[in-house]
Write an enzyme that holds these catalytic residues in place. Structure first.
Site, PDB file in Angstrom:
ATOM      1  N   ASP A  76      -3.833  -2.500   3.977  1.00  0.00           N
ATOM      2  CA  ASP A  76      -3.813  -2.176   2.637  1.00  0.00           C
ATOM      3  C   ASP A  76      -2.361  -2.138   1.916  1.00  0.00           C
ATOM      4  OD1 ASP A  76      -5.098  -1.130   0.176  1.00  0.00           O
ATOM      5  OD2 ASP A  76      -3.681   0.606   0.674  1.00  0.00           O
ATOM      6  N   GLU A 118      -8.647  -6.024   5.305  1.00  0.00           N
ATOM      7  CA  GLU A 118      -7.285  -5.458   5.198  1.00  0.00           C
ATOM      8  C   GLU A 118      -6.809  -5.288   6.705  1.00  0.00           C
ATOM      9  OE1 GLU A 118      -7.669  -3.078   0.899  1.00  0.00           O
ATOM     10  OE2 GLU A 118      -8.362  -1.891   2.860  1.00  0.00           O
TER      11      GLU A 118
END
Length: 249
Positions: free
Chosen positions: A67, A140
């Site tokens: 992320d 992610e």
């Protein structure tokens, strides 16, 4: 790298799993030195919760790392690509393209992540392979795994290949709108207030929750609206508020 990750790296992959991971890499033109790291990116916590020997191994830590890599890569690209735009424009586009609504279709249509996910039985039975939150998190996690395996530059190349087309859509006003940002900018400019999101209720079992959120401005509120994650529910209720206030126009 910590000891736990090194232990996982030493685990032998079954032949079928190794071939599947190699297929994933070929389809995206990726090169992993350590396929175990990629394998871990596909392990959802529902599987580790149901399997004692895998209890400490799921993709949540890689998702956390990925992320940040994703956010930095997108921010860096926008900074260079939109030299004449103010910070607010960059922030709006970044929030849009790193969202679950953008990442989940990428996971399905470009990366085919649903084929490689390792899920618990309960999650499998309730359609976990096509849940937006699980798919977006896995994107992610893959980015995080590539960062650890091959470095930041390789991770950035993957991010740009996947995300730049989405950035172009938003720049052309063809992408999904970030209603939370629109709503916040509207109220901060006119009323010096920030939207306050409140969780109204949560329904469903642990592996398939639905969240209901409302947005409040002083004595006025909109919603509730629902979503499969808190973020999705916030976007949904922000969209309702924008429509009611005529902000989109």
């Amino acid at each position: 790298m910590n000891i736990r990750d090194r232990i996982y790296e030493s685990k032998a992959l079954k032949k079928e799993r190794k071939e599947a991971l190699e297929e994933f890499c070929r389809n995206l033109d990726l090169h992993f030195k350590n396929l175990n790291m990629l394998d871990l990116a596909f392990h959802h916590r529902s599987y580790s919760n149901e399997n004692e020997e895998h209890r400490h191994y799921n993709n949540e830590r890689l998702e956390f790392l990925g992320d940040s890599v994703l956010g930095l890569a997108v921010a860096s690209f926008l900074y260079e690509d939109m030299m004449d735009n103010p910070e607010g424009d960059l922030a709006r586009i970044k929030a849009n393209v790193v969202s679950e609504q953008t990442l989940a279709p990428i996971a399905l249509e470009q990366m085919h992540i649903d084929r490689y996910l390792i899920l618990g039985k309960g999650e499998e039975m309730t359609g976990g392979r096509t849940k937006k939150a699980i798919l977006a998190d896995a994107v992610e996690a893959v980015i995080g795994a590539l960062y650890l395996d091959s470095g930041f530059d390789q991770a950035v190349r993957l991010v740009e290949r996947l995300i730049v087309p989405e950035i172009r859509k938003v720049q052309a006003d063809k992408g999904n709108k970030d209603y939370k940002t629109l709503l916040q900018e509207y109220y901060q400019k006119r009323h010096k207030l920030c939207p306050k999101y409140e969780l109204v209720k949560v329904t469903g079992p642990e592996h398939d929750k639905t969240f209901y959120m409302k947005v409040v401005f002083g004595n006025v509120s909109y919603g509730p609206a629902k979503g499969k994650t808190k973020k999705a529910a916030q976007q949904a209720v922000a969209k309702e508020a924008c429509a009611a206030l005529g902000i989109e126009s």
